[in-house]
Design a protein around this motif. Structure first.
Motif, short mmCIF file in Angstrom:
data_model
loop_
_atom_site.label_atom_id
_atom_site.label_comp_id
_atom_site.label_asym_id
_atom_site.label_seq_id
_atom_site.Cartn_x
_atom_site.Cartn_y
_atom_site.Cartn_z
N UNK A 29 8.52 -1.27 -12.30
CA UNK A 29 9.93 -0.39 -11.42
C UNK A 29 9.10 -0.45 -9.61
N UNK A 30 7.58 -0.69 -9.69
CA UNK A 30 8.18 -0.06 -8.25
C UNK A 30 8.15 -1.29 -7.61
N UNK A 46 0.95 -1.42 0.11
CA UNK A 46 -0.31 -0.10 0.14
C UNK A 46 0.73 1.80 -0.11
N UNK A 47 1.96 1.48 0.62
CA UNK A 47 2.90 2.66 1.09
C UNK A 47 4.11 2.88 0.36
N UNK A 80 2.93 5.48 -8.69
CA UNK A 80 1.48 6.68 -8.88
C UNK A 80 2.38 7.92 -9.44
N UNK A 81 3.11 7.40 -8.53
CA UNK A 81 4.18 8.63 -9.26
C UNK A 81 5.25 7.73 -11.26
#
Length: 164
Positions: free
Chosen positions: A68-69, A53-54, A61-62
């Motif tokens: 990649x995230x 979540x964090x 979102x970025x």
């Protein structure tokens, strides 16, 4: 490399401390519920909130992308578990949790799968089942199959995810 790294003094000491803690938690049958709650369910909730979540949520979102995230949060997740020999399987499971989060837009499927994975490991330790490499692979394969079933449920969203 991982086998040598796992035999260093600090790693051996950490594993000995984990073994002592697990033996205390699993020593009596009446502690099984407590062990499932403290080692199985609560960490699944906390880790999914933090890593999916964090961390994954922030980076996705970025960047507006998935891979990649997912790799960033999954590698962090794997390294935090202090098991160098299992970095790859833990990382793959974490990517699966990211995938479920992305598909469902909820951390609940990841929490459920994560808790099931933890509880299976607790039961293996508690009932002193054969904890061979083969059995851990079977646990991992079972988790991935469950993930595939959940992903199939969200199959329409998979097409959108693949494009990202």
């Amino acid at each position: 490399f991982f086998a040598h790294y796992a035999q260093t003094k600090w790693m051996t000491d950490l594993l000995a401390q984990q073994t002592t803690l697990f033996n205390q938690l699993f020593s009596a049958k009446n502690n099984l519920f407590f062990a499932i709650l403290v080692v199985g369910i609560l960490p699944a909730i906390g880790e999914e909130l933090f890593f999916r979540k964090i961390i994954f949520g922030y980076f996705s979102k970025q960047q507006g992308r998935f891979w990649r995230p997912a790799m960033i949060s999954s590698l962090l997740f794997a390294f935090v578990h202090f098991q160098p020999a299992l970095i790859l399987p833990i990382c793959l499971l974490a990517i699966t949790f990211c995938f479920l989060y992305q598909l469902s837009n909820s951390i609940l499927p990841g929490i459920i799968l994560h808790a099931i994975n933890n509880i299976i490991q607790i039961l293996v330790i508690h009932y002193q089942l054969d904890a061979s490499f083969l059995n851990w692979n079977l646990i991992g394969i079972s988790s991935l199959l469950l993930s595939i079933l959940i992903a199939f449920y969200y199959r329409r969203k998979i097409q959108v995810l693949i494009r990202c």
